[in-house]
Design an enzyme around this catalytic site. Sequence first.
Site, PDB file in Angstrom:
ATOM      1  N   ARG A 287      -8.361  24.755   0.926  1.00  0.00           N
ATOM      2  CA  ARG A 287      -8.893  24.493   2.076  1.00  0.00           C
ATOM      3  C   ARG A 287      -7.910  24.550   3.334  1.00  0.00           C
ATOM      4  O   ARG A 287      -6.806  24.144   3.079  1.00  0.00           O
ATOM      5  CB  ARG A 287      -9.639  23.086   2.276  1.00  0.00           C
ATOM      6  CG  ARG A 287     -10.687  22.998   1.254  1.00  0.00           C
ATOM      7  CD  ARG A 287     -11.747  21.621   1.458  1.00  0.00           C
ATOM      8  NE  ARG A 287     -10.785  20.502   1.186  1.00  0.00           N
ATOM      9  CZ  ARG A 287     -10.719  19.383   1.762  1.00  0.00           C
ATOM     10  NH1 ARG A 287     -11.708  18.999   2.868  1.00  0.00           N
ATOM     11  NH2 ARG A 287     -10.136  18.396   1.463  1.00  0.00           N
TER      12      ARG A 287
ATOM     13  N   LYS B 285      -5.315  17.164 -10.732  1.00  0.00           N
ATOM     14  CA  LYS B 285      -6.149  18.160 -10.545  1.00  0.00           C
ATOM     15  C   LYS B 285      -6.175  19.352 -11.734  1.00  0.00           C
ATOM     16  O   LYS B 285      -4.947  19.783 -12.046  1.00  0.00           O
ATOM     17  CB  LYS B 285      -5.647  18.613  -9.315  1.00  0.00           C
ATOM     18  CG  LYS B 285      -6.706  19.708  -8.749  1.00  0.00           C
ATOM     19  CD  LYS B 285      -6.712  19.548  -6.993  1.00  0.00           C
ATOM     20  CE  LYS B 285      -6.847  20.373  -6.212  1.00  0.00           C
ATOM     21  NZ  LYS B 285      -6.522  20.413  -4.823  1.00  0.00           N
TER      22      LYS B 285
ATOM     23  N   ARG C  27      -7.516   9.748  -1.604  1.00  0.00           N
ATOM     24  CA  ARG C  27      -6.739   9.496  -2.454  1.00  0.00           C
ATOM     25  C   ARG C  27      -6.906   8.136  -3.148  1.00  0.00           C
ATOM     26  O   ARG C  27      -7.487   6.952  -2.434  1.00  0.00           O
ATOM     27  CB  ARG C  27      -5.222   9.324  -1.773  1.00  0.00           C
ATOM     28  CG  ARG C  27      -5.018  10.710  -1.047  1.00  0.00           C
ATOM     29  CD  ARG C  27      -4.150  11.478  -2.158  1.00  0.00           C
ATOM     30  NE  ARG C  27      -3.765  12.804  -1.401  1.00  0.00           N
ATOM     31  CZ  ARG C  27      -4.377  13.931  -1.203  1.00  0.00           C
ATOM     32  NH1 ARG C  27      -5.745  13.938  -1.552  1.00  0.00           N
ATOM     33  NH2 ARG C  27      -3.815  14.922  -0.568  1.00  0.00           N
TER      34      ARG C  27
HETATM   35  P1  ATP Z   1      -7.191  17.102  -0.393  1.00  0.00           P
HETATM   36  O1  ATP Z   1      -6.779  16.424  -1.936  1.00  0.00           O
HETATM   37  O2  ATP Z   1      -6.351  16.670   0.593  1.00  0.00           O
HETATM   38  O3  ATP Z   1      -8.534  16.556  -0.361  1.00  0.00           O
HETATM   39  P2  ATP Z   1      -6.758  19.424  -1.601  1.00  0.00           P
HETATM   40  O4  ATP Z   1      -5.524  19.027  -2.235  1.00  0.00           O
HETATM   41  O5  ATP Z   1      -8.018  19.108  -2.405  1.00  0.00           O
HETATM   42  O6  ATP Z   1      -6.913  18.464  -0.576  1.00  0.00           O
HETATM   43  P3  ATP Z   1      -7.511  22.029  -1.260  1.00  0.00           P
HETATM   44  O7  ATP Z   1      -7.572  22.897  -0.177  1.00  0.00           O
HETATM   45  O8  ATP Z   1      -8.945  21.633  -1.869  1.00  0.00           O
HETATM   46  O9  ATP Z   1      -6.781  20.613  -0.774  1.00  0.00           O
HETATM   47  O10 ATP Z   1      -6.533  22.524  -2.507  1.00  0.00           O
HETATM   48  C1  ATP Z   1      -5.028  23.056  -2.192  1.00  0.00           C
HETATM   49  C2  ATP Z   1      -4.132  22.171  -2.749  1.00  0.00           C
HETATM   50  O11 ATP Z   1      -4.379  21.833  -4.170  1.00  0.00           O
HETATM   51  C3  ATP Z   1      -2.572  22.552  -2.420  1.00  0.00           C
HETATM   52  O12 ATP Z   1      -2.276  22.169  -1.129  1.00  0.00           O
HETATM   53  C4  ATP Z   1      -1.846  21.980  -3.491  1.00  0.00           C
HETATM   54  O13 ATP Z   1      -1.710  20.400  -3.286  1.00  0.00           O
HETATM   55  C5  ATP Z   1      -3.029  21.843  -4.779  1.00  0.00           C
HETATM   56  N1  ATP Z   1      -2.641  22.872  -5.488  1.00  0.00           N
HETATM   57  C6  ATP Z   1      -2.415  24.210  -5.372  1.00  0.00           C
HETATM   58  N2  ATP Z   1      -2.652  24.845  -6.437  1.00  0.00           N
HETATM   59  C7  ATP Z   1      -2.976  23.928  -7.430  1.00  0.00           C
HETATM   60  C8  ATP Z   1      -3.122  23.997  -8.762  1.00  0.00           C
HETATM   61  N3  ATP Z   1      -2.897  25.483  -9.526  1.00  0.00           N
HETATM   62  N4  ATP Z   1      -3.423  22.995  -9.592  1.00  0.00           N
HETATM   63  C9  ATP Z   1      -3.650  21.988  -8.854  1.00  0.00           C
HETATM   64  N5  ATP Z   1      -3.291  21.790  -7.500  1.00  0.00           N
HETATM   65  C10 ATP Z   1      -3.108  22.964  -6.863  1.00  0.00           C
END
Ligand code: ATP
Length: 265
Positions: free
Chosen positions: A60, A124, A261
């Site tokens: 995003r 994640k 968070r």
């Molecule tokens: P928020 O947690 O702030 O709601 P988000 O982290 O979910 O936002 P997204 O746009 O959904 O943001 O996902 C992108 C983010 O996920 C990246 O900025 C990074 O922190 C994390 N990310 C990127 N690649 C991976 C991966 N392979 N596995 C886990 N996390 C990842």
Amino acid sequence: MTEILASERIAALLRPAAQHVTVRVVEETGSTNADLLAALPTLHGPVLLQAKRQTAGRGRAGRSWHSAEGKSLTFSLAWKFDLPVHALVGLPLAVGVALAEALAMFSIDARLKWPNDVLVQGRKLAGILIESAGAGSVPHDASWAVIGIGLNIAVDDSMAAAIGRAATGVPWLADLDPNMLMATLLSSLAEALVQFEHEGLAAFIGRWNALHAYAGQAVVILDNGRVLHEGIGRGIDAGGRFLIESASGQVAVMAGDVSLRPKEV
Ligand code: ATP
């Protein structure tokens, strides 16, 4: 050649709701979401695009999604709804439910983090990015969604360093038939999308709340690093808003570029 075999093999394993999806597997691309968005004007039906290597995966708000060949599953599904774009607001939540329920078929205890992440043990495992567009010829009552999913199988040190946040994989997924895994996920997604079109988010609220990663836990909502709300995470309401029990009462947070968070103690 292997890509053709892979797409045929995936197609042969699909459950009925997904059997009309055209399956394409490519060796490498920048972003499967970008490719399908660009292809929308030429599509006649749903398409799954899986990339073995995705070199510019998106999250995003311009964030990046990291992946590595053999260690990640990266794919996007273009799906046309007989619904206007504004009716797709809760779609990421429904897709999260579909993904977590599909992973449960493999005994993976996946939980949902509002609005668009799948966690395992608080880390994640998968991210969902949905980009939508009105469907040109019938602008008001149809729309396309491109549903992008990145799922970690194994997170090695270099990937963990690039991600910079708590991430996890399920390494034994690499021992499964990858086409069976893809077909299972795609089938579950297609079933959820059909249900979403007919019943809306209502069919997913209870299921989402049952899978909520932070149910009853102290959480914060951040806006650019600043705490916007804090309290106890309750789950989602009928509109897909995230409910927090704060000191001054219940707050319903709209999805936008805010981040949920767990509260650090
Ligand atoms: P928020 O947690 O702030 O709601 P988000 O982290 O979910 O936002 P997204 O746009 O959904 O943001 O996902 C992108 C983010 O996920 C990246 O900025 C990074 O922190 C994390 N990310 C990127 N690649 C991976 C991966 N392979 N596995 C886990 N996390 C990842």
